[in-house]
Design a protein around this motif. Structure first.
Motif, short mmCIF file in Angstrom:
data_model
loop_
_atom_site.label_atom_id
_atom_site.label_comp_id
_atom_site.label_asym_id
_atom_site.label_seq_id
_atom_site.Cartn_x
_atom_site.Cartn_y
_atom_site.Cartn_z
N MET A 1 0.85 -1.17 0.00
CA MET A 1 0.00 0.00 0.00
C MET A 1 0.90 1.24 0.00
O MET A 1 1.88 1.30 0.71
CB MET A 1 -0.90 -0.02 1.23
CG MET A 1 -1.75 1.21 1.41
SD MET A 1 -2.99 1.09 2.73
CE MET A 1 -4.09 -0.13 2.05
N THR A 2 0.52 2.21 -0.79
CA THR A 2 1.26 3.46 -0.82
C THR A 2 0.71 4.42 0.24
O THR A 2 -0.39 4.22 0.77
CB THR A 2 1.14 4.15 -2.19
OG1 THR A 2 -0.23 4.53 -2.39
CG2 THR A 2 1.60 3.22 -3.32
N CYS A 3 1.47 5.46 0.51
CA CYS A 3 1.01 6.48 1.45
C CYS A 3 -0.28 7.13 0.95
O CYS A 3 -1.19 7.39 1.74
CB CYS A 3 2.09 7.54 1.66
SG CYS A 3 3.61 6.90 2.41
N GLU A 4 -0.37 7.37 -0.35
CA GLU A 4 -1.56 7.99 -0.93
C GLU A 4 -2.79 7.10 -0.73
O GLU A 4 -3.88 7.58 -0.41
CB GLU A 4 -1.35 8.27 -2.42
CG GLU A 4 -0.34 9.37 -2.69
CD GLU A 4 1.11 8.89 -2.63
OE1 GLU A 4 1.38 7.65 -2.61
OE2 GLU A 4 2.00 9.75 -2.56
N GLU A 5 -2.62 5.79 -0.91
CA GLU A 5 -3.74 4.87 -0.70
C GLU A 5 -4.17 4.88 0.77
O GLU A 5 -5.36 4.85 1.07
CB GLU A 5 -3.35 3.45 -1.11
CG GLU A 5 -3.19 3.28 -2.60
CD GLU A 5 -2.60 1.92 -2.97
OE1 GLU A 5 -3.10 1.33 -3.95
OE2 GLU A 5 -1.67 1.45 -2.29
N LEU A 6 -3.20 4.91 1.66
CA LEU A 6 -3.51 4.94 3.08
C LEU A 6 -4.33 6.17 3.43
O LEU A 6 -5.34 6.07 4.14
CB LEU A 6 -2.23 4.91 3.91
CG LEU A 6 -2.44 4.87 5.42
CD1 LEU A 6 -1.54 3.83 6.07
CD2 LEU A 6 -2.24 6.23 6.04
N ARG A 25 -3.23 -4.82 4.83
CA ARG A 25 -2.28 -4.01 4.07
C ARG A 25 -2.07 -2.65 4.74
O ARG A 25 -0.95 -2.14 4.78
CB ARG A 25 -2.77 -3.83 2.64
CG ARG A 25 -2.72 -5.13 1.83
CD ARG A 25 -3.28 -5.00 0.42
NE ARG A 25 -2.64 -3.90 -0.31
CZ ARG A 25 -3.33 -2.96 -0.96
NH1 ARG A 25 -4.63 -2.94 -0.98
NH2 ARG A 25 -2.68 -2.01 -1.61
N HIS A 29 1.46 -1.34 6.29
CA HIS A 29 2.08 -0.08 5.87
C HIS A 29 2.41 0.78 7.09
O HIS A 29 3.49 1.37 7.16
CB HIS A 29 1.17 0.68 4.91
CG HIS A 29 1.78 1.95 4.41
ND1 HIS A 29 2.60 1.99 3.30
CD2 HIS A 29 1.71 3.22 4.88
CE1 HIS A 29 3.01 3.24 3.12
NE2 HIS A 29 2.48 4.01 4.07
N CYS A 33 6.01 2.72 8.02
CA CYS A 33 6.00 4.12 7.60
C CYS A 33 5.69 5.04 8.78
O CYS A 33 4.54 5.18 9.18
CB CYS A 33 4.98 4.32 6.47
SG CYS A 33 4.98 6.00 5.81
N CYS A 36 3.10 7.93 8.04
CA CYS A 36 1.68 7.54 8.03
C CYS A 36 1.20 7.19 9.43
O CYS A 36 0.05 7.47 9.78
CB CYS A 36 1.45 6.37 7.06
SG CYS A 36 1.47 6.90 5.33
#
Length: 76
Positions: A1-6, A25, A29, A33, A36
Motif C-alpha cells: 500500500m502506498t502512502c496515498e492509498e492509506l 495491508r 504499511h 512508515c 503515516c
C-alpha cells in the motif's frame, strides 16, 4: 500500500469498515512508515477532539467558515 492509498482509506480504517485484506495491508504499511503512523494518530486525536464539540457551541461565523472550508476541499 502506498502512502496515498492509506490517506484515502484512513476514515474507513478508523471506522472499522475496511475488508480484512485492505485492513491487513493498511496495518502493514503503518508498521513500516513513520509518517503515516503519525498521520493516523493525528486523525485519531482530531476526531476525539472535534467529536467533543457541540454544534450549538459554535458561533455562526465559525460554523460558516468550517462549512465553506469543507465545500472548497478538492474532490476527485
Amino acid at each position: 500500500m502506498t502512502c496515498e492509498e492509506l490517506v484515502e482509506l484512513v476514515t474507513a480504517f478508523l471506522d472499522g469498515a475496511l475488508d480484512p485484506e485492505a485492513e491487513q495491508r493498511f496495518v502493514e504499511h503503518l508498521a513500516i512508515c513513520d509518517g503515516c503512523e503519525i498521520y493516523v494518530e493525528q486523525m485519531r486525536r482530531t476526531i476525539a477532539e472535534v467529536g467533543q464539540v457541540e454544534p450549538e457551541s459554535l458561533s455562526t461565523e465559525t460554523r460558516d467558515s468550517l462549512l465553506e472550508a469543507f465545500r472548497a476541499f478538492p474532490r476527485d
